[in-house]
Design a protein around this motif. Structure first.
Motif, PDB file in Angstrom:
ATOM      1  N   SER A  27     -10.996  23.708 -11.058  1.00 55.14           N
ATOM      2  CA  SER A  27     -10.572  22.999 -12.262  1.00 55.14           C
ATOM      3  C   SER A  27      -9.491  21.975 -12.199  1.00 55.14           C
ATOM      4  N   ALA A  28      -8.272  22.685 -11.488  1.00 58.63           N
ATOM      5  CA  ALA A  28      -7.102  21.880 -11.275  1.00 58.63           C
ATOM      6  C   ALA A  28      -7.556  20.738 -10.235  1.00 58.63           C
ATOM      7  N   THR A  29      -8.399  20.897  -9.245  1.00 58.84           N
ATOM      8  CA  THR A  29      -8.701  19.867  -8.412  1.00 58.84           C
ATOM      9  C   THR A  29      -9.242  18.741  -9.024  1.00 58.84           C
ATOM     10  N   THR A  30     -10.613  19.269  -9.748  1.00 57.57           N
ATOM     11  CA  THR A  30     -11.296  18.188 -10.458  1.00 57.57           C
ATOM     12  C   THR A  30     -10.158  17.519 -11.246  1.00 57.57           C
ATOM     13  N   THR A  31      -9.217  17.954 -12.101  1.00 55.53           N
ATOM     14  CA  THR A  31      -8.539  17.443 -13.022  1.00 55.53           C
ATOM     15  C   THR A  31      -7.576  16.161 -12.178  1.00 55.53           C
ATOM     16  N   ILE A  32      -6.958  16.648 -10.888  1.00 53.64           N
ATOM     17  CA  ILE A  32      -6.379  15.724 -10.316  1.00 53.64           C
ATOM     18  C   ILE A  32      -7.316  14.614  -9.879  1.00 53.64           C
ATOM     19  N   VAL A  33      -8.452  14.756  -9.456  1.00 54.31           N
ATOM     20  CA  VAL A  33      -9.445  13.605  -9.030  1.00 54.31           C
ATOM     21  C   VAL A  33      -9.562  12.623 -10.313  1.00 54.31           C
ATOM     22  N   VAL A  34      -9.701  13.424 -11.415  1.00 46.59           N
ATOM     23  CA  VAL A  34      -9.735  12.676 -12.700  1.00 46.59           C
ATOM     24  C   VAL A  34      -8.624  11.915 -12.948  1.00 46.59           C
ATOM     25  N   GLY A  71       0.675   1.767  -8.380  1.00 48.12           N
ATOM     26  CA  GLY A  71      -0.497   2.591  -7.860  1.00 48.12           C
ATOM     27  C   GLY A  71      -1.640   2.037  -7.280  1.00 48.12           C
ATOM     28  N   LEU A  72      -2.526   2.748  -6.312  1.00 53.35           N
ATOM     29  CA  LEU A  72      -3.737   2.343  -5.447  1.00 53.35           C
ATOM     30  C   LEU A  72      -4.695   1.653  -6.281  1.00 53.35           C
ATOM     31  N   GLY A  73      -4.997   2.220  -7.663  1.00 51.48           N
ATOM     32  CA  GLY A  73      -5.821   1.586  -8.428  1.00 51.48           C
ATOM     33  C   GLY A  73      -5.395   0.298  -8.872  1.00 51.48           C
ATOM     34  N   ASP A  74      -4.102   0.370  -9.269  1.00 54.55           N
ATOM     35  CA  ASP A  74      -3.642  -0.996  -9.933  1.00 54.55           C
ATOM     36  C   ASP A  74      -3.705  -2.103  -8.753  1.00 54.55           C
ATOM     37  N   ILE A  75      -3.543  -1.877  -7.678  1.00 51.81           N
ATOM     38  CA  ILE A  75      -3.376  -2.792  -6.480  1.00 51.81           C
ATOM     39  C   ILE A  75      -5.078  -3.272  -6.119  1.00 51.81           C
ATOM     40  N   LEU A  92       0.784  -1.226  -0.033  1.00 49.79           N
ATOM     41  CA  LEU A  92       0.003  -0.052   0.141  1.00 49.79           C
ATOM     42  C   LEU A  92       0.868   1.235  -0.053  1.00 49.79           C
ATOM     43  N   GLU A  93       2.023   1.381   0.857  1.00 53.29           N
ATOM     44  CA  GLU A  93       2.629   2.482   0.890  1.00 53.29           C
ATOM     45  C   GLU A  93       3.242   2.594  -0.347  1.00 53.29           C
ATOM     46  N   GLN A  94       3.992   1.596  -1.153  1.00 54.97           N
ATOM     47  CA  GLN A  94       4.598   1.964  -2.272  1.00 54.97           C
ATOM     48  C   GLN A  94       3.504   2.529  -3.422  1.00 54.97           C
ATOM     49  N   ALA A  95       2.126   1.795  -3.178  1.00 58.26           N
ATOM     50  CA  ALA A  95       1.342   2.140  -4.104  1.00 58.26           C
ATOM     51  C   ALA A  95       0.914   3.698  -3.960  1.00 58.26           C
ATOM     52  N   CYS A  96       0.681   4.077  -2.601  1.00 52.80           N
ATOM     53  CA  CYS A  96       0.489   5.582  -2.556  1.00 52.80           C
ATOM     54  C   CYS A  96       1.731   6.413  -3.099  1.00 52.80           C
ATOM     55  N   TRP A  97       2.827   5.932  -3.045  1.00 58.70           N
ATOM     56  CA  TRP A  97       3.848   6.922  -3.530  1.00 58.70           C
ATOM     57  C   TRP A  97       3.776   6.987  -5.062  1.00 58.70           C
ATOM     58  N   THR A 102      -7.837  -0.571  -0.138  1.00 56.63           N
ATOM     59  CA  THR A 102      -7.252   0.290  -1.151  1.00 56.63           C
ATOM     60  C   THR A 102      -8.419   1.339  -1.500  1.00 56.63           C
ATOM     61  N   VAL A 103      -9.633   0.829  -1.724  1.00 55.99           N
ATOM     62  CA  VAL A 103     -10.888   1.845  -1.991  1.00 55.99           C
ATOM     63  C   VAL A 103     -10.814   2.717  -0.993  1.00 55.99           C
ATOM     64  N   GLY A 104     -10.887   2.447   0.402  1.00 58.01           N
ATOM     65  CA  GLY A 104     -11.025   3.466   1.596  1.00 58.01           C
ATOM     66  C   GLY A 104      -9.566   4.417   1.277  1.00 58.01           C
ATOM     67  N   VAL A 105      -8.501   3.742   1.206  1.00 53.36           N
ATOM     68  CA  VAL A 105      -7.454   4.965   0.874  1.00 53.36           C
ATOM     69  C   VAL A 105      -7.670   5.923  -0.167  1.00 53.36           C
ATOM     70  N   LEU A 106      -8.199   5.364  -1.192  1.00 52.97           N
ATOM     71  CA  LEU A 106      -8.416   6.205  -2.431  1.00 52.97           C
ATOM     72  C   LEU A 106      -9.608   7.229  -2.054  1.00 52.97           C
ATOM     73  N   ALA A 107     -10.622   6.834  -1.272  1.00 50.61           N
ATOM     74  CA  ALA A 107     -11.665   7.784  -0.933  1.00 50.61           C
ATOM     75  C   ALA A 107     -11.071   8.944  -0.056  1.00 50.61           C
ATOM     76  N   VAL A 108     -10.246   8.480   1.008  1.00 48.55           N
ATOM     77  CA  VAL A 108      -9.686   9.545   1.905  1.00 48.55           C
ATOM     78  C   VAL A 108      -8.809  10.520   1.355  1.00 48.55           C
ATOM     79  N   VAL A 109      -8.039   9.922   0.423  1.00 45.62           N
ATOM     80  CA  VAL A 109      -7.068  10.727  -0.563  1.00 45.62           C
ATOM     81  C   VAL A 109      -7.827  11.735  -1.416  1.00 45.62           C
ATOM     82  N   ILE A 110      -8.833  11.202  -2.081  1.00 42.94           N
ATOM     83  CA  ILE A 110      -9.736  12.128  -2.911  1.00 42.94           C
ATOM     84  C   ILE A 110     -10.547  12.999  -2.230  1.00 42.94           C
ATOM     85  N   SER A 111     -11.139  12.649  -1.174  1.00 49.44           N
ATOM     86  CA  SER A 111     -11.688  13.684  -0.175  1.00 49.44           C
ATOM     87  C   SER A 111     -10.769  14.843   0.140  1.00 49.44           C
ATOM     88  N   ALA A 112      -9.451  14.369   0.720  1.00 45.54           N
ATOM     89  CA  ALA A 112      -8.594  15.457   1.286  1.00 45.54           C
ATOM     90  C   ALA A 112      -8.280  16.546   0.015  1.00 45.54           C
TER      91      ALA A 112
END
Lengths: 355, 244
Positions: free
Chosen positions: B150-157, B172-176, B10-15, B193-203
């Motif tokens: 717009s940049a925020t939306t782009t990052i999320v996409v 990456g997280l999605g790949d895992i 997970l750590e590697q995926a996050c980075w 992974t889904v949880g981590v993604l949710a947290v990252v995207i919310s942040a």
């Protein structure tokens, strides 16, 4: 100071042509406040935008302070360096202020100075000086959204003055403001005109604006200047629409066989008891249908609509008496009769619409 | 799978995700901002009106945006190799991610910049400013809050796109989530992974919204320090804005 000759602007869109300006000749003298009045769609906005070439005229020339701006415009759509330099010497204020919401009041005033490439210290000195001039020295660090409409327009005016312009263009500067704020902004413009010798060209749809501060005025209709002249000249012109609008008197004749006469007093004549003299001398009964006294362009002017018994033919002598007193007299329904006689005394006036 | 097994993955995926998304966002902004501004300037009635340029850029942007990301990634392979020297790994994923995001961001920039009141442009022109001044002093600063959104939306996409980057071995997280969770039936791993993604995207969304809002509300009271209000109580009563 500002001269336009044969200024024409035609908008083309999807094969249709709209003529916004149709051969406008305008002459604004140095140091005066010149008002162009007209209804929306009359071409006022196009006119003022053509003066600093924000709109490129289709034909005709614009000269500001001796510089032919139309010659600087070149062929392309973009403004060349010379035209941009000329524009920086013409201040402009807008109806909706057009202040940058992302900048403080001071930074807004500094913007034209940034464009002129002035140093930081010079910019802030000048900006603070101008804010002081418009009475907003304490708002330098505020953002436009914290200001009232009148304050925003003061910032707009300070910004317009940043480049030390000789000419100020005002595009409906008071139209978004309430009557009281309008008055204070007009006073400010008047003061600036007197203190700095600033030539002001303003467009408006409010007759009050012209009445309050203009030395000269022009009436625009359908892209043409219908009447123009100094306010005095206009008031002295029989049948002038502007004069009538500046100074309306109303009242209908009470019946047939009556002569309705509009009398305008200005200068010395305003102090004479003319109506009672008329009544006594000719032993006629005069009824007053309407009357008004007001200050136009800083001078007392009066206008009265009176009714004399009998048809016009019977009243030729009393009307002649009124004219002898130096009053300006217009007889309803007999303008053609009155105009030639007055032409000698009334200053020359441009009346293109009539021609 | 135990947590001790998952954690390094997970750590590697996050980075990996942050690395890919960070770089591709940067490139997307650098590329998309001028493109978006150009779309507005060259449009009919724009300062640099040029129908041909406008149509060409518009079409390129449309085509790039209509391509599913995974197809784009494959289509760009030779280009990616030319840039990075490889077609697999995190660096190789950045190229298609950035190229996919440029037109996306450009369209958002176009919308944001178009919102800027034309009166402001006119005011700067009347001061003698040229087109570059208009872009620098008006269009960009005035649309900055929208641009940040717009940049925020782009990052999320881009984080979403990056899940597909796993197909070129970028991690990456999605790949895992796909490889471990879906393909190896490691449900726990998938949900984490889904949880981590949710947290990252919310942040990211939260930070972006906060930045955009504080810029948009500049001078509207909320960001004024309370101390100053206390010291000068009289002018604190801000007059109501009339025109806006």
């Amino acid at each position: 100071m500002i001269t336009t000759t044969g200024l024409t602007k035609v908008y083309r869109s999807r094969g249709r042509e709209v003529t916004a300006l149709d051969g406008v000749d305008l002459h604004v003298r140095e140091g005066e406040v010149y008002g162009v009045i007209g209804q929306s769609g009359a071409g006022k906005s196009s006119l003022i935008r053509c003066v600093n070439l924000l709109e490129k005229p289709t034909a005709g020339t614009v000269t500001v302070d001796g510089v032919d701006l139309t010659a600087l415009a070149g062929r392309g759509q973009r403004a060349g360096r010379e035209l941009r330099e000329a524009r920086s010497r013409i201040g402009m204020v807008f109806q909706h202020f057009n202040l940058l919401s992302s900048r403080t009041v001071q930074d807004n005033v500094e913007l034209p100075l940034e464009i002129l490439g002035k140093s930081g210290r010079e910019r802030s000195r000048k900006a603070l000086e101008l804010l002081d001039l418009v009475g907003l020295a304490d708002k330098a660090k505020s953002y436009p959204s914290q200001l009232s409409g009148g304050q925003k327009q003061r910032v707009g005016i300070a910004r317009a003055l940043a480049g030390d312009p000789k000419v100020l263009l005002s595009d409906e500067a008071t139209s978004a403001l309430d009557p009281e704020t309008t008055r204070s902004i007009l006073e400010l413009l008047r003061d600036l005109n007197r203190q700095l010798g600033l030539t002001v060209l303003l467009i408006t749809h409010e007759m009050d604006v012209v009445k309050t501060i203009c030395d000269s005025a022009a009436l625009m209709e359908h892209g043409r200047i219908v009447e123009s002249g100094t306010v005095d000249e206009l008031l002295a012109t029989p049948g002038s629409e502007l004069a009538a609008a500046l100074f309306p008197v109303s009242g209908e004749a009470s019946g047939d066989e009556r002569t309705v006469v509009d009398v305008t007093f200005h200068g010395e004549a305003a102090t004479q008891p003319v109506i009672s003299q008329l009544s006594r001398t000719y032993n006629i009964d005069i009824s007053i249908l309407g009357a008004a006294m007001d200050t136009v362009a800083g001078r007392q002017v009066g206008r009265m609509r009176i009714e004399l018994p009998g048809a016009f033919e019977e009243n030729v002598v009393p009307i002649g008496f009124l004219r002898e007193q130096g009053l300006q007299v217009e007889v309803a329904g007999h303008d053609g009769e009155a105009a030639p006689r007055l032409a000698e005394s009334a200053p020359q006036l441009v009346k293109e619409g009539v021609k | 799978m135990t947590w001790s097994e998952m954690q390094p993955l997970l750590e590697q995926a996050c980075w990996d995700t942050l690395y890919m998304v960070g770089w591709s966002t940067l490139i997307a902004v650098v590329g998309g901002l001028p493109l978006g501004v150009l779309l507005v300037l060259t449009d009919r009635g724009g300062l640099l009106q040029n129908t041909v340029v406008n149509k060409v850029i518009g079409q390129i942007v449309n085509i790039a945006r209509s391509m599913p990301f995974i197809i784009l990634m494959v289509a760009l392979m030779s280009f990616t190799r030319w840039i990075t020297g490889t077609t697999i790994g995190v660096e190789a994923a950045i190229v298609p991610l950035a190229i996919g995001a440029i037109p996306f961001f450009a369209r958002l920039v176009e919308t944001a910049v178009r919102e800027v009141d034309h009166g402001l442009v006119e005011a700067v022109q009347a001061m003698g400013g040229n087109t570059w001044t208009v872009v620098r002093k008006v269009l960009i600063p005035e649309s900055l809050p929208s641009l940040i959104s717009s940049a925020t939306t782009t990052i999320v996409v881009l984080i979403g796109y990056s899940a597909m980057a796993g197909t070129v071995g970028a991690g990456g997280l999605g790949d895992i989530a796909v490889r471990y969770g879906y393909q190896r039936f490691e449900t726990g791993m998938m949900w984490i992974t889904v949880g981590v993604l949710a947290v990252v995207i919310s942040a990211i969304q939260f930070a972006g919204d906060l930045a955009a809002r504080s810029l948009a509300r500049r001078g509207r009271g909320s960001t004024v320090p309370k101390l100053r209000l206390l010291r000068t109580p009289a002018p604190a009563a801000v007059e109501p804005t009339k025109a806006s």
